[in-house]
Design an enzyme around this catalytic site. Structure first.
Site, PDB file in Angstrom:
ATOM      1  N   CYS A 102    -110.799  36.688 -13.457  1.00 41.45           N
ATOM      2  CA  CYS A 102    -110.373  36.398 -13.031  1.00 41.45           C
ATOM      3  C   CYS A 102    -109.942  35.656 -11.673  1.00 41.45           C
ATOM      4  O   CYS A 102    -111.585  34.944 -11.690  1.00 41.45           O
ATOM      5  CB  CYS A 102    -111.888  37.397 -11.716  1.00 41.45           C
TER       6      CYS A 102
ATOM      7  N   CYS B 290    -112.094  35.268  -8.234  1.00 40.99           N
ATOM      8  CA  CYS B 290    -112.907  35.024  -8.525  1.00 40.99           C
ATOM      9  C   CYS B 290    -113.341  33.321  -8.460  1.00 40.99           C
ATOM     10  O   CYS B 290    -113.808  32.529  -7.798  1.00 40.99           O
ATOM     11  CB  CYS B 290    -114.083  35.282  -9.617  1.00 40.99           C
TER      12      CYS B 290
END
Ligand code: ZN
Length: 144
Positions: free
Chosen positions: A69, A72
């Site tokens: 991600c 993230c």
């Protein structure tokens, strides 16, 4: 407010009870000796995650993330800054939802990154999406 706080060691999962006034004095885990209050973002496995989210009496901010991600990974340094700024007021941790998918299922997490603020076994609030440090800090402070 009680005189002592229960804090689960983010290294070994041992529950520690420390005087609330000693948070700034570098309290250490009675079992493994690791510091309990670091101002850093601890990496949790599911066993430690469950103990800490159920037992911690100091606010605990958990970042639900995964290595694939991009947002993230972008948020990681921002989270680290917020963790440093809030040292002694809240603890910060993260858990890799790719390694521990059961945690996402249990919490009904459909998108990451997701920050969840926990205290004394309760989910207090969620903050979805990648956020700058100031916004993370504001989110946590609004619930202290
Ligand atoms: Zn420990």
């Amino acid at each position: 407010m009680s005189d002592t706080l229960k804090l689960v060691c983010e290294t070994c999962g041992q529950a520690n009870r420390i005087p609330a006034g000693r948070l700034a004095d570098g309290p250490k885990c009675g079992s493994c000796g690791d510091p309990l209050v670091t101002g850093k973002v601890a990496e949790l496995d599911i066993a430690t995650h469950d103990k800490a989210t159920r037992g911690d009496e100091l606010p605990l901010v958990v970042d639900y993330w995964a290595p694939w991600c991009g947002p993230c990974r972008m948020m990681a340094p921002e989270l680290a800054k917020a963790a440093g700024a809030l040292k002694g007021r809240a603890r910060f941790a993260k858990i890799n939802t790719e390694d521990f998918p059961a945690v996402s299922q249990r919490l009904g997490i459909r998108g990451i990154p997701l920050l969840v603020l926990w205290k004394s076994g309760h989910e207090i609030a969620r903050l979805p999406g990648a956020r700058p440090a100031a916004e993370i800090e504001g989110f946590v402070r609004s619930h202290l």
